[in-house]
Design a protein around this motif. Sequence first.
Motif, PDB file in Angstrom:
ATOM      1  N   GLY A   1      19.717 -30.917  13.853  1.00 17.64           N
ATOM      2  CA  GLY A   1      18.499 -31.659  14.186  1.00 17.64           C
ATOM      3  C   GLY A   1      17.741 -31.965  12.901  1.00 17.64           C
ATOM      4  O   GLY A   1      18.046 -31.426  11.829  1.00 17.64           O
ATOM      5  N   ALA A   2      16.748 -32.854  13.011  1.00 22.86           N
ATOM      6  CA  ALA A   2      15.973 -33.213  11.820  1.00 22.86           C
ATOM      7  C   ALA A   2      14.505 -33.417  12.163  1.00 22.86           C
ATOM      8  O   ALA A   2      13.785 -34.109  11.444  1.00 22.86           O
ATOM      9  N   GLY A   3      14.068 -32.797  13.258  1.00 20.14           N
ATOM     10  CA  GLY A   3      12.677 -32.927  13.674  1.00 20.14           C
ATOM     11  C   GLY A   3      11.766 -31.943  12.966  1.00 20.14           C
ATOM     12  O   GLY A   3      12.163 -31.274  11.998  1.00 20.14           O
ATOM     13  N   GLU A   4      10.541 -31.830  13.472  1.00 19.25           N
ATOM     14  CA  GLU A   4       9.528 -31.006  12.810  1.00 19.25           C
ATOM     15  C   GLU A   4       9.911 -29.529  12.803  1.00 19.25           C
ATOM     16  O   GLU A   4       9.701 -28.830  11.805  1.00 19.25           O
ATOM     17  N   THR A   5      10.471 -29.041  13.911  1.00 19.18           N
ATOM     18  CA  THR A   5      10.835 -27.627  13.974  1.00 19.18           C
ATOM     19  C   THR A   5      11.913 -27.285  12.955  1.00 19.18           C
ATOM     20  O   THR A   5      11.814 -26.287  12.228  1.00 19.18           O
TER      21      THR A   5
ATOM     22  N   ILE B   1      22.127 -24.674   2.405  1.00 18.93           N
ATOM     23  CA  ILE B   1      21.615 -25.200   3.671  1.00 18.93           C
ATOM     24  C   ILE B   1      22.271 -26.535   3.970  1.00 18.93           C
ATOM     25  O   ILE B   1      22.349 -27.407   3.085  1.00 18.93           O
ATOM     26  N   VAL B   2      22.750 -26.705   5.179  1.00 18.04           N
ATOM     27  CA  VAL B   2      23.339 -27.968   5.626  1.00 18.04           C
ATOM     28  C   VAL B   2      22.536 -28.468   6.826  1.00 18.04           C
ATOM     29  O   VAL B   2      22.239 -27.698   7.744  1.00 18.04           O
ATOM     30  N   VAL B   3      22.159 -29.742   6.805  1.00 20.08           N
ATOM     31  CA  VAL B   3      21.404 -30.345   7.906  1.00 20.08           C
ATOM     32  C   VAL B   3      22.308 -31.344   8.629  1.00 20.08           C
ATOM     33  O   VAL B   3      22.810 -32.295   8.004  1.00 20.08           O
ATOM     34  N   ALA B   4      22.528 -31.125   9.909  1.00 22.84           N
ATOM     35  CA  ALA B   4      23.362 -32.033  10.717  1.00 22.84           C
ATOM     36  C   ALA B   4      22.467 -32.797  11.691  1.00 22.84           C
ATOM     37  O   ALA B   4      21.614 -32.214  12.353  1.00 22.84           O
ATOM     38  N   ASN B   5      22.692 -34.100  11.773  1.00 19.86           N
ATOM     39  CA  ASN B   5      21.876 -34.913  12.673  1.00 19.86           C
ATOM     40  C   ASN B   5      22.686 -36.097  13.187  1.00 19.86           C
ATOM     41  O   ASN B   5      23.725 -36.457  12.627  1.00 19.86           O
ATOM     42  N   ARG B   6      22.193 -36.698  14.272  1.00 16.91           N
ATOM     43  CA  ARG B   6      22.883 -37.851  14.858  1.00 16.91           C
ATOM     44  C   ARG B   6      22.939 -39.015  13.875  1.00 16.91           C
ATOM     45  O   ARG B   6      23.917 -39.749  13.811  1.00 16.91           O
TER      46      ARG B   6
END
Length: 426
Positions: free
Chosen positions: A187-191, A207-212
């Motif tokens: 996810g990439a939202g506020e939380t 750290i890896v960030v996965a998003n649509r």
Amino acid sequence: MAFIALGINHKTASVDVRERVAFTPEQLVEALQLLCQRTASREAAILSTCNRSELYLEQDSLTADAVLAWLADYHQLNLDDLRACAYVHQDDAAVRHMMRVASGLDSMVLGEPQILGQMKSAYAVAREAGTLGPLLGRLFQATFSTAKQVRTDTAIGENPVSVAFAAVSLAKQIFSDLHRSQALLIGAGETISLVARHLHDQGVKRIVVANRTLERASTLAEQFGAHAILLSDIPQELANSDIVISSTASQLPILGKGAVESALKRRKHKPIFMVDIAVPRDIEPQVGELDDVYLYTVDDLHEVIEENLKSRQGAAEAAEELVAAGADDFMLRLRELAAVDVLKAYRQQGERLRDEELAKALRVLGNGGSAEEVLAQLARGLTNKLLHAPSVQLKKLSADGRVEALAVAQELFALDEGAPSNKGLQ
């Protein structure tokens, strides 16, 4: 006019129920319009987060049962099951509830700041849907003002305590040294942004960030020196991840038991710590059955959160007083506003009678009438017409035994104590 705040939250319903009652961002506009079409609601807004789904309404009369039936029908739920975990606040209580929610006083994490932004989003969506009118609009503005005052005048927002903070705190309890850990954030939202900040501050190795969408993942990743991937790349990255924290708006699970089993085999059964903050859930509950997975939902964080709230309890008492004052002030102003229309109509009526008598006086003067007599007649005619309707109504009220109304009339017209008593009319 009647305000209603109706919904469920983390105190009244499990995550299983909350995810079934949650509204996706794509559903909100249509849902709001249907809500107003199929219930007595003239104005409506919906707040839907991982911890609560609430409807804020303005109606001619209180018909909470019809709204609850609509909510059950919309989400295809059993009405009795929903009623068992729902709450309804009306009028003054509804106003105070909204202000408590926006101020973080009703949150799982006392004083958490995200809820105010979510409340503002609910306001914006209701405006877009055309279901926000003058009364609910005023209530939202008063709510924002009170929440801002709570933030400014109390210490309720001090010391970072949030679901994101709790998730990272729990990770620290499981991994003695986060410097050696790798984290996958979905996810990439506020939380998730808050989670990334806390992990970065704790010195997590990678750290890896996965998003649509890769663009949004990259925007967040750049802030913390992280790597960005698409959701489709998660299976390959999962085997490298010691910590997995997910918070998306997906209606279907993103991680299934099979994908996690495959990752565990590649990790040679080295444990994975997982936190699913999303509602509906991003990670299939069956994943928690695997021996080498520590899976927590947003409800499981409650105990961790409680440990971090003691410093905010004193501030909460002061915040409650500000909310009570804000709610009382709003209701007072609303009642004053209700009198404006009556006063406007009364003034228009008086001006119409004045103009009629003035026109009559001018005609008599034009025909050579005595100015003194014309003025006297103008005064008598205007006085008689202004007093006619009140006199008729007062006599009727007296005949009906409405003595309390006569007392109100005496106060309304500011009649002094020396005025003739109405005892003979009782």
